[in-house]
Motif scaffolding. Structure first.
Motif, PDB file in Angstrom:
ATOM      1  N   ILE A 165       0.841  -1.206   0.000  1.00 52.06           N
ATOM      2  CA  ILE A 165       0.000   0.000   0.000  1.00 52.06           C
ATOM      3  C   ILE A 165       0.877   1.257   0.000  1.00 52.06           C
ATOM      4  CG2 ILE A 165      -1.857   1.214   1.195  1.00 52.06           C
ATOM      5  CD1 ILE A 165      -2.633  -1.544   0.065  1.00 52.06           C
ATOM      6  N   SER A 166       0.499   2.208  -0.822  1.00 54.36           N
ATOM      7  CA  SER A 166       1.298   3.437  -0.974  1.00 54.36           C
ATOM      8  C   SER A 166       1.240   4.285   0.293  1.00 54.36           C
ATOM      9  CB  SER A 166       0.774   4.264  -2.155  1.00 54.36           C
ATOM     10  OG  SER A 166      -0.505   4.800  -1.853  1.00 54.36           O
ATOM     11  N   GLU A 167       2.207   5.184   0.412  1.00 52.70           N
ATOM     12  CA  GLU A 167       2.253   6.071   1.578  1.00 52.70           C
ATOM     13  C   GLU A 167       1.020   6.974   1.624  1.00 52.70           C
ATOM     14  OE1 GLU A 167       5.018   9.775   3.039  1.00 52.70           O
ATOM     15  OE2 GLU A 167       6.065   7.900   2.519  1.00 52.70           O
ATOM     16  N   TYR A 168       0.522   7.358   0.480  1.00 58.62           N
ATOM     17  CA  TYR A 168      -0.669   8.219   0.415  1.00 58.62           C
ATOM     18  C   TYR A 168      -1.853   7.550   1.115  1.00 58.62           C
ATOM     19  CZ  TYR A 168      -4.754  10.556  -1.598  1.00 58.62           C
ATOM     20  OH  TYR A 168      -5.953  11.207  -1.770  1.00 58.62           O
ATOM     21  N   PHE A 169      -2.157   6.302   0.748  1.00 60.06           N
ATOM     22  CA  PHE A 169      -3.279   5.597   1.353  1.00 60.06           C
ATOM     23  C   PHE A 169      -2.980   5.201   2.801  1.00 60.06           C
ATOM     24  CE2 PHE A 169      -4.617   4.737  -3.118  1.00 60.06           C
ATOM     25  CZ  PHE A 169      -5.909   5.251  -3.003  1.00 60.06           C
ATOM     26  N   THR A 170      -1.715   4.930   3.094  1.00 63.09           N
ATOM     27  CA  THR A 170      -1.335   4.589   4.468  1.00 63.09           C
ATOM     28  C   THR A 170      -1.633   5.745   5.412  1.00 63.09           C
ATOM     29  OG1 THR A 170       0.409   3.083   3.710  1.00 63.09           O
ATOM     30  CG2 THR A 170       0.562   3.879   5.968  1.00 63.09           C
ATOM     31  N   LYS A 171      -1.304   6.966   4.984  1.00 60.75           N
ATOM     32  CA  LYS A 171      -1.594   8.132   5.824  1.00 60.75           C
ATOM     33  C   LYS A 171      -3.097   8.335   6.013  1.00 60.75           C
ATOM     34  CE  LYS A 171       2.576  10.905   5.071  1.00 60.75           C
ATOM     35  NZ  LYS A 171       3.131  12.173   4.550  1.00 60.75           N
ATOM     36  N   ILE A 172      -3.873   8.081   4.962  1.00 61.41           N
ATOM     37  CA  ILE A 172      -5.332   8.220   5.072  1.00 61.41           C
ATOM     38  C   ILE A 172      -5.886   7.226   6.086  1.00 61.41           C
ATOM     39  CG2 ILE A 172      -7.525   7.844   3.845  1.00 61.41           C
ATOM     40  CD1 ILE A 172      -6.191   8.966   1.335  1.00 61.41           C
ATOM     41  N   VAL A 173      -5.451   5.974   5.981  1.00 64.94           N
ATOM     42  CA  VAL A 173      -5.962   4.940   6.880  1.00 64.94           C
ATOM     43  C   VAL A 173      -5.490   5.193   8.308  1.00 64.94           C
ATOM     44  CG1 VAL A 173      -5.945   2.469   7.418  1.00 64.94           C
ATOM     45  CG2 VAL A 173      -6.180   3.222   5.048  1.00 64.94           C
ATOM     46  N   TYR A 174      -4.251   5.593   8.468  1.00 61.27           N
ATOM     47  CA  TYR A 174      -3.739   5.899   9.807  1.00 61.27           C
ATOM     48  C   TYR A 174      -4.527   7.033  10.444  1.00 61.27           C
ATOM     49  CZ  TYR A 174      -0.358   7.133  13.493  1.00 61.27           C
ATOM     50  OH  TYR A 174       0.240   7.414  14.704  1.00 61.27           O
ATOM     51  N   PHE A 175      -4.844   8.046   9.658  1.00 62.11           N
ATOM     52  CA  PHE A 175      -5.672   9.150  10.166  1.00 62.11           C
ATOM     53  C   PHE A 175      -7.053   8.636  10.591  1.00 62.11           C
ATOM     54  CE2 PHE A 175      -8.635  12.696   9.758  1.00 62.11           C
ATOM     55  CZ  PHE A 175      -7.991  13.675  10.494  1.00 62.11           C
ATOM     56  N   ILE A 176      -7.629   7.735   9.799  1.00 60.30           N
ATOM     57  CA  ILE A 176      -8.932   7.138  10.138  1.00 60.30           C
ATOM     58  C   ILE A 176      -8.845   6.382  11.464  1.00 60.30           C
ATOM     59  CG2 ILE A 176     -10.580   5.324   9.470  1.00 60.30           C
ATOM     60  CD1 ILE A 176     -10.139   6.175   6.550  1.00 60.30           C
ATOM     61  N   MET A 177      -7.758   5.660  11.664  1.00 55.78           N
ATOM     62  CA  MET A 177      -7.578   4.920  12.917  1.00 55.78           C
ATOM     63  C   MET A 177      -7.562   5.865  14.116  1.00 55.78           C
ATOM     64  SD  MET A 177      -4.647   2.295  11.537  1.00 55.78           S
ATOM     65  CE  MET A 177      -4.231   1.614  13.137  1.00 55.78           C
ATOM     66  N   LEU A 178      -6.794   6.945  14.008  1.00 58.78           N
ATOM     67  CA  LEU A 178      -6.721   7.932  15.091  1.00 58.78           C
ATOM     68  C   LEU A 178      -8.078   8.594  15.324  1.00 58.78           C
ATOM     69  CD1 LEU A 178      -3.340   9.530  14.035  1.00 58.78           C
ATOM     70  CD2 LEU A 178      -3.712   8.335  16.185  1.00 58.78           C
ATOM     71  N   PHE A 179      -8.701   8.990  14.254  1.00 65.14           N
ATOM     72  CA  PHE A 179     -10.024   9.624  14.275  1.00 65.14           C
ATOM     73  C   PHE A 179     -11.047   8.717  14.968  1.00 65.14           C
ATOM     74  CE2 PHE A 179     -14.031   9.626  11.776  1.00 65.14           C
ATOM     75  CZ  PHE A 179     -14.479  10.931  11.980  1.00 65.14           C
ATOM     76  N   SER A 180     -10.987   7.425  14.661  1.00 66.90           N
ATOM     77  CA  SER A 180     -11.957   6.463  15.187  1.00 66.90           C
ATOM     78  C   SER A 180     -11.766   6.223  16.675  1.00 66.90           C
ATOM     79  CB  SER A 180     -11.843   5.137  14.432  1.00 66.90           C
ATOM     80  OG  SER A 180     -12.076   5.326  13.058  1.00 66.90           O
ATOM     81  N   VAL A 181     -10.508   6.171  17.117  1.00 64.41           N
ATOM     82  CA  VAL A 181     -10.231   5.943  18.536  1.00 64.41           C
ATOM     83  C   VAL A 181     -10.801   7.077  19.383  1.00 64.41           C
ATOM     84  CG1 VAL A 181      -8.368   5.926  20.254  1.00 64.41           C
ATOM     85  CG2 VAL A 181      -8.253   4.416  18.274  1.00 64.41           C
ATOM     86  N   GLY A 182     -10.706   8.300  18.885  1.00 59.06           N
ATOM     87  CA  GLY A 182     -11.288   9.433  19.612  1.00 59.06           C
ATOM     88  C   GLY A 182     -12.787   9.296  19.774  1.00 59.06           C
ATOM     89  N   ILE A 183     -13.464   8.910  18.695  1.00 57.80           N
ATOM     90  CA  ILE A 183     -14.917   8.714  18.750  1.00 57.80           C
ATOM     91  C   ILE A 183     -15.266   7.577  19.709  1.00 57.80           C
ATOM     92  CG2 ILE A 183     -16.982   8.079  17.436  1.00 57.80           C
ATOM     93  CD1 ILE A 183     -15.657   9.333  14.974  1.00 57.80           C
TER      94      ILE A 183
END
Length: 334
Positions: A165-183
């Protein structure tokens, strides 16, 4: 016989057995357990397809009724979680190449869209529906847990675990993970508080769901333990020792809640058979996985011992829940 969304818990419980087999194959370097886990994975996959077909047929006729039932809404989030689990085990047991990795990334986004949509819809219904006492239980935490359960597929799919997986999509998914943990964290605090109050004041509340907060604490711990592996992105930074420390804090709650829930499980083992008994299985499986990760990161014997004890408990609770399920099927069929 109609398959409501609560039946997805049967498939998740079966995948929990596969997880137990795989984790212990790694800990004890036993290829036989790996092979057993692989067989169980395909059994769980077949169960999922069967239940999914039955659920779709039911929803074609009863979707309006189910969309007004807070518990049914919550259980529907299992659909996205099952996509994450299926992807995880596909990587574990079968392996991937470049094309399959991006196909699994599509599966990830579809699964996340499902759990996020259900999470938002449940929140909307909680604020706009006249909620009754019998609708408030820890079951309402399932969409919250499901949101952060995306780590089940994202962590093994993204670099550094796999190089595709490219760095572009990796950053998107990582951001989603962080975002989700907060919720998830704040939903567990607020929804969990009203569910706890209902659980201790409303005598008819189902007892097995007392185990669900274990899953909530565990999925947060799994995410936190995963975050340091993405520090190489120089996107957001999470120190590994801090991640382990926070996870041990959460682990303490997991142990306390698990002990309480297991005592209650023994006390109510002769209760009328019900599908709610599966609520003992999947949260304990998540907790077992967090113990597995903590053991890998720290090599502390206590985490290995707890993982093995929980694995045995999962097997026993699976047998108990399967017996209850067969009794329910017999009752609904004859």
């Amino acid at each position: 016989m109609k398959f409501g969304s609560e039946w997805f818990s049967v498939a998740i419980g079966t995948f929990a057995l596969s997880l137990v087999s795989w984790m212990n194959s790694v800990i004890f370097s036993t290829p036989l357990l790996f092979d057993i886990g692989k067989v169980i994975y395909f059994i769980g996959l077949a169960l999922f397809v069967l239940i999914l077909i039955g659920w779709v047929i039911k929803e074609l006729n009863d979707w309006k009724e189910d969309m007004n039932d807070l518990n049914r809404i919550s259980f529907t989030a299992f659909l996205g979680v099952l996509l994450f689990i299926i992807g995880f085990f596909f990587i574990t047991y079968i392996g991937v190449n470049y094309e399959i990795a991006y196909l699994l990334l599509d599966v990830y986004f579809i699964g996340y869209a499902i759990v996020f949509s259900i999470n938002v819809y449940l929140g909307y219904r909680l604020f706009t529906k006249g909620v009754k006492n019998n609708e408030i239980s820890y079951t309402l935490l399932i969409p919250s847990i499901a949101l952060s359960a995306n780590v089940i597929l994202s962590a093994p799919l993204l670099p550094p675990s796999l190089p595709y997986i490219s760095e572009y999509f990796t950053k998107i998914v990582y951001f989603i993970m962080l975002f989700s943990v907060g919720i998830t964290f704040f939903q567990v605090v607020f929804i969990g508080s009203i569910a706890f109050l209902s659980q201790i004041t409303y005598r008819e509340s189902p007892k097995p769901v007392i185990m669900i907060p274990v899953g909530a604490a565990s999925v947060l711990a799994i995410n936190i333990l995963t975050f340091p592996s993405f520090n190489y992105l120089h996107f957001l930074y999470f120190p590994q020792k801090f991640a382990i420390t926070l996870s041990v804090f959460l682990w303490g709650f997991e142990i306390w809640n698990s002990i309480v829930a297991l005592i209650i499980a023994v006390k109510h083992i002769r209760d009328r058979p019900s599908l709610t008994s599966w609520a003992y299985v999947f949260p304990l499986a998540i907790s077992s996985f967090s113990n597995f990760m903590l053991y890998q990161d720290t090599s502390l014997l206590v985490f290995k011992v707890v993982e093995v004890v929980f694995s045995m408990a999962i097997i026993l609770l699976y047998a108990y829940s399967l017996r209850n399920t067969l009794s329910v099927i017999k009752f609904l069929t004859f």
